[in-house]
Design a protein around this motif. Structure first.
Motif, PDB file in Angstrom:
ATOM      1  N   SER A 160       0.850  -1.195   0.000  1.00  0.00           N
ATOM      2  CA  SER A 160       0.000   0.000   0.000  1.00  0.00           C
ATOM      3  C   SER A 160       0.887   1.247   0.000  1.00  0.00           C
ATOM      4  O   SER A 160       2.039   1.204   0.417  1.00  0.00           O
ATOM      5  CB  SER A 160      -0.941  -0.010   1.196  1.00  0.00           C
ATOM      6  N   ARG A 161       0.303   2.330  -0.471  1.00  0.00           N
ATOM      7  CA  ARG A 161       1.017   3.599  -0.581  1.00  0.00           C
ATOM      8  C   ARG A 161       1.109   4.265   0.793  1.00  0.00           C
ATOM      9  O   ARG A 161       0.090   4.390   1.477  1.00  0.00           O
ATOM     10  CB  ARG A 161       0.212   4.492  -1.534  1.00  0.00           C
ATOM     11  N   ALA A 162       2.297   4.680   1.208  1.00  0.00           N
ATOM     12  CA  ALA A 162       2.464   5.297   2.527  1.00  0.00           C
ATOM     13  C   ALA A 162       1.759   6.650   2.565  1.00  0.00           C
ATOM     14  O   ALA A 162       1.866   7.432   1.627  1.00  0.00           O
ATOM     15  CB  ALA A 162       3.945   5.486   2.831  1.00  0.00           C
ATOM     16  N   SER A 163       1.019   6.893   3.651  1.00  0.00           N
ATOM     17  CA  SER A 163       0.322   8.170   3.801  1.00  0.00           C
ATOM     18  C   SER A 163       1.077   9.038   4.805  1.00  0.00           C
ATOM     19  O   SER A 163       1.651   8.538   5.764  1.00  0.00           O
ATOM     20  CB  SER A 163      -1.096   7.901   4.302  1.00  0.00           C
ATOM     21  N   LYS A 164       1.036  10.373   4.576  1.00  0.00           N
ATOM     22  CA  LYS A 164       1.706  11.305   5.487  1.00  0.00           C
ATOM     23  C   LYS A 164       1.025  11.342   6.853  1.00  0.00           C
ATOM     24  O   LYS A 164       1.554  11.875   7.809  1.00  0.00           O
ATOM     25  CB  LYS A 164       1.730  12.701   4.874  1.00  0.00           C
ATOM     26  N   LYS A 165      -0.215  10.793   6.909  1.00  0.00           N
ATOM     27  CA  LYS A 165      -0.950  10.798   8.180  1.00  0.00           C
ATOM     28  C   LYS A 165      -0.778   9.484   8.939  1.00  0.00           C
ATOM     29  O   LYS A 165      -1.314   9.326  10.027  1.00  0.00           O
ATOM     30  CB  LYS A 165      -2.432  11.045   7.907  1.00  0.00           C
ATOM     31  N   ASP A 166      -0.083   8.522   8.341  1.00  0.00           N
ATOM     32  CA  ASP A 166       0.118   7.230   9.004  1.00  0.00           C
ATOM     33  C   ASP A 166       1.320   7.358   9.945  1.00  0.00           C
ATOM     34  O   ASP A 166       2.460   7.132   9.558  1.00  0.00           O
ATOM     35  CB  ASP A 166       0.370   6.149   7.939  1.00  0.00           C
ATOM     36  N   PHE A 186       2.191   5.683  12.578  1.00  0.00           N
ATOM     37  CA  PHE A 186       2.890   4.467  12.968  1.00  0.00           C
ATOM     38  C   PHE A 186       2.865   3.519  11.776  1.00  0.00           C
ATOM     39  O   PHE A 186       1.988   2.665  11.648  1.00  0.00           O
ATOM     40  CB  PHE A 186       2.240   3.832  14.200  1.00  0.00           C
ATOM     41  N   TYR A 187       3.804   3.727  10.897  1.00  0.00           N
ATOM     42  CA  TYR A 187       3.855   2.950   9.663  1.00  0.00           C
ATOM     43  C   TYR A 187       4.235   1.500  10.009  1.00  0.00           C
ATOM     44  O   TYR A 187       5.391   1.212  10.311  1.00  0.00           O
ATOM     45  CB  TYR A 187       4.878   3.589   8.736  1.00  0.00           C
ATOM     46  N   SER A 188       3.251   0.603  10.000  1.00  0.00           N
ATOM     47  CA  SER A 188       3.492  -0.757  10.507  1.00  0.00           C
ATOM     48  C   SER A 188       3.844  -1.766   9.408  1.00  0.00           C
ATOM     49  O   SER A 188       4.061  -2.940   9.692  1.00  0.00           O
ATOM     50  CB  SER A 188       2.257  -1.238  11.271  1.00  0.00           C
ATOM     51  N   GLN A 189       3.890  -1.302   8.160  1.00  0.00           N
ATOM     52  CA  GLN A 189       4.158  -2.206   7.033  1.00  0.00           C
ATOM     53  C   GLN A 189       5.521  -2.909   7.142  1.00  0.00           C
ATOM     54  O   GLN A 189       5.655  -4.064   6.753  1.00  0.00           O
ATOM     55  CB  GLN A 189       4.107  -1.411   5.726  1.00  0.00           C
ATOM     56  N   VAL A 190       6.511  -2.199   7.643  1.00  0.00           N
ATOM     57  CA  VAL A 190       7.853  -2.788   7.781  1.00  0.00           C
ATOM     58  C   VAL A 190       7.787  -3.948   8.769  1.00  0.00           C
ATOM     59  O   VAL A 190       8.261  -5.049   8.491  1.00  0.00           O
ATOM     60  CB  VAL A 190       8.870  -1.727   8.289  1.00  0.00           C
ATOM     61  N   TRP A 191       7.156  -3.684   9.912  1.00  0.00           N
ATOM     62  CA  TRP A 191       7.078  -4.663  11.003  1.00  0.00           C
ATOM     63  C   TRP A 191       6.317  -5.917  10.578  1.00  0.00           C
ATOM     64  O   TRP A 191       6.772  -7.034  10.800  1.00  0.00           O
ATOM     65  CB  TRP A 191       6.416  -4.002  12.226  1.00  0.00           C
ATOM     66  N   TRP A 192       5.159  -5.723   9.935  1.00  0.00           N
ATOM     67  CA  TRP A 192       4.346  -6.870   9.535  1.00  0.00           C
ATOM     68  C   TRP A 192       5.087  -7.739   8.528  1.00  0.00           C
ATOM     69  O   TRP A 192       5.041  -8.970   8.588  1.00  0.00           O
ATOM     70  CB  TRP A 192       3.001  -6.413   8.966  1.00  0.00           C
ATOM     71  N   GLY A 212       8.688   4.049  -3.840  1.00  0.00           N
ATOM     72  CA  GLY A 212       9.802   4.892  -3.391  1.00  0.00           C
ATOM     73  C   GLY A 212       9.377   6.007  -2.452  1.00  0.00           C
ATOM     74  O   GLY A 212      10.135   6.957  -2.226  1.00  0.00           O
ATOM     75  N   ILE A 213       8.143   5.919  -1.883  1.00  0.00           N
ATOM     76  CA  ILE A 213       7.634   7.012  -1.040  1.00  0.00           C
ATOM     77  C   ILE A 213       8.212   6.914   0.375  1.00  0.00           C
ATOM     78  O   ILE A 213       7.991   5.933   1.080  1.00  0.00           O
ATOM     79  CB  ILE A 213       6.093   6.995  -0.963  1.00  0.00           C
ATOM     80  N   GLN A 214       8.951   7.956   0.765  1.00  0.00           N
ATOM     81  CA  GLN A 214       9.513   8.015   2.120  1.00  0.00           C
ATOM     82  C   GLN A 214       8.855   9.167   2.863  1.00  0.00           C
ATOM     83  O   GLN A 214       8.949  10.313   2.437  1.00  0.00           O
ATOM     84  CB  GLN A 214      11.011   8.281   2.063  1.00  0.00           C
ATOM     85  N   THR A 215       8.182   8.844   3.966  1.00  0.00           N
ATOM     86  CA  THR A 215       7.708   9.895   4.865  1.00  0.00           C
ATOM     87  C   THR A 215       8.573   9.823   6.119  1.00  0.00           C
ATOM     88  O   THR A 215       9.333   8.856   6.297  1.00  0.00           O
ATOM     89  CB  THR A 215       6.237   9.678   5.269  1.00  0.00           C
ATOM     90  N   LEU A 216       8.443  10.806   7.013  1.00  0.00           N
ATOM     91  CA  LEU A 216       9.168  10.771   8.291  1.00  0.00           C
ATOM     92  C   LEU A 216       8.858   9.474   9.023  1.00  0.00           C
ATOM     93  O   LEU A 216       9.718   8.867   9.654  1.00  0.00           O
ATOM     94  CB  LEU A 216       8.722  11.932   9.176  1.00  0.00           C
ATOM     95  N   TYR A 217       7.597   9.023   8.917  1.00  0.00           N
ATOM     96  CA  TYR A 217       7.150   7.857   9.679  1.00  0.00           C
ATOM     97  C   TYR A 217       7.634   6.553   9.046  1.00  0.00           C
ATOM     98  O   TYR A 217       7.900   5.577   9.750  1.00  0.00           O
ATOM     99  CB  TYR A 217       5.626   7.886   9.838  1.00  0.00           C
ATOM    100  N   VAL A 218       7.757   6.556   7.726  1.00  0.00           N
ATOM    101  CA  VAL A 218       8.345   5.395   7.049  1.00  0.00           C
ATOM    102  C   VAL A 218       9.806   5.269   7.507  1.00  0.00           C
ATOM    103  O   VAL A 218      10.259   4.190   7.910  1.00  0.00           O
ATOM    104  CB  VAL A 218       8.270   5.542   5.507  1.00  0.00           C
ATOM    105  N   ASN A 219      10.539   6.386   7.476  1.00  0.00           N
ATOM    106  CA  ASN A 219      11.949   6.362   7.879  1.00  0.00           C
ATOM    107  C   ASN A 219      12.101   5.951   9.337  1.00  0.00           C
ATOM    108  O   ASN A 219      13.029   5.209   9.685  1.00  0.00           O
ATOM    109  CB  ASN A 219      12.589   7.731   7.651  1.00  0.00           C
ATOM    110  N   ALA A 220      11.175   6.410  10.189  1.00  0.00           N
ATOM    111  CA  ALA A 220      11.232   6.047  11.610  1.00  0.00           C
ATOM    112  C   ALA A 220      10.996   4.548  11.791  1.00  0.00           C
ATOM    113  O   ALA A 220      11.645   3.902  12.622  1.00  0.00           O
ATOM    114  CB  ALA A 220      10.206   6.850  12.405  1.00  0.00           C
TER     115      ALA A 220
END
Ligand SMILES: [Zn+2]
Length: 254
Positions: free
Chosen positions: A118-124, A126-132, A153-161
């Motif tokens: 799924s496409r990372a949202s700037k409002k997400d 706690f981006y949990s896609q990495v963990w799952w 290739g979408i990087q948000t602050l939360y994706v990077n975190a």
């Protein structure tokens, strides 16, 4: 009397001075501290290529595992003694564990390309896609990839975190020729060969958004031409881990 008043005035002015200085220091340091805290886990630590002084390149395949197409990509690489990096959509591991284990057994590297693409949202927040996705790898191959590539290739602050929390690194690319829309295998191969330099990380797709059965026959036909071109130029296709000189899996899953 006068001297006592003067001393008090000096004391007062000194205290005022100290207080003012403390306030100024706090004003400067506080936002810096908060900024540092917030961003310590959100820094962009993405990598787009490897060392350019060695004749190695990394072929990366996104959006699988895609059944027979992924297996065929691996077979072509095996035939040439080459190793690839597969940025796998975690959800596909639930039904294609044997293919994943087969890739690992043949020296290919598995990496994390989110759980369901799924496409990372700037409002997400706690981006949990990495963990799952890491949990799916842990269950399927018994270890967790070191490398993550965000969908689109979408990087948000939360994706990077989230990448930082998992103890991983983000891998992007520096060679991209739109392989997903290319219809002519010879053209696809020549586009890749024209752009590739030592140290390149090359973006290709053995799947489409993690969908099962997506037709990647153009890539299948182009890959032998790409590998032959590398051989002619003395470029060795290696995994991203070998290109960067680090292990492709974490010591411990997080
Ligand atoms: Zn993708």
């Amino acid at each position: 009397m006068r001297s006592v008043t003067m001393i008090r005035a000096i004391e007062y002015s000194l205290r005022f001075n100290v207080a003012m200085r403390c306030a100024i220091v706090a004003l400067v340091l506080l936002p810096a501290g908060v900024y540092g805290l917030v961003n310590s886990g959100a820094r962009d630590v993405s990598i787009t290529h490897g060392p350019t002084n060695q004749r190695m390149v990394a072929l990366t395949f996104d959006d699988g595992i895609n059944g027979a197409y992924t297996s065929e990509v691996a077979r072509i690489l095996d035939h040439r003694g080459a190793h690839g990096t597969f940025f796998v959509v975690g959800e596909t591991l639930e039904t294609q564990g044997p293919t994943a284990r087969d890739l690992v057994a043949h020296g290919h590297l598995l990496a994390n390309h989110s759980y369901d693409h799924s496409r990372a949202s700037k409002k997400d927040f706690f981006y949990s896609q990495v963990w799952w996705a890491q949990r799916a790898f842990e269950r399927t191959i018994g270890k967790c990839p070191r490398f993550f590539r965000p969908p689109y290739g979408i990087q948000t602050l939360y994706v990077n975190a989230a990448v930082h929390r998992a103890g991983m690194r983000t891998i992007l690319w520096n060679i991209e020729v739109g392989d997903w829309r290319e219809q002519d295998p010879a053209r696809l191969a020549s586009l890749v060969l024209a752009k590739t330099q030592p140290g390149a990380i090359i973006l290709l797709h053995d799947g489409t958004d993690g969908l099962q059965g997506a037709d990647r026959s153009v890539l299948i036909d182009a890959l032998p031409l790409i590998l032959a071109g590398f051989e002619e130029r003395g470029l060795r296709p290696v995994t991203v881990a070998e290109l960067l000189g680090v292990s492709g899996y974490l010591d411990e899953c997080r």
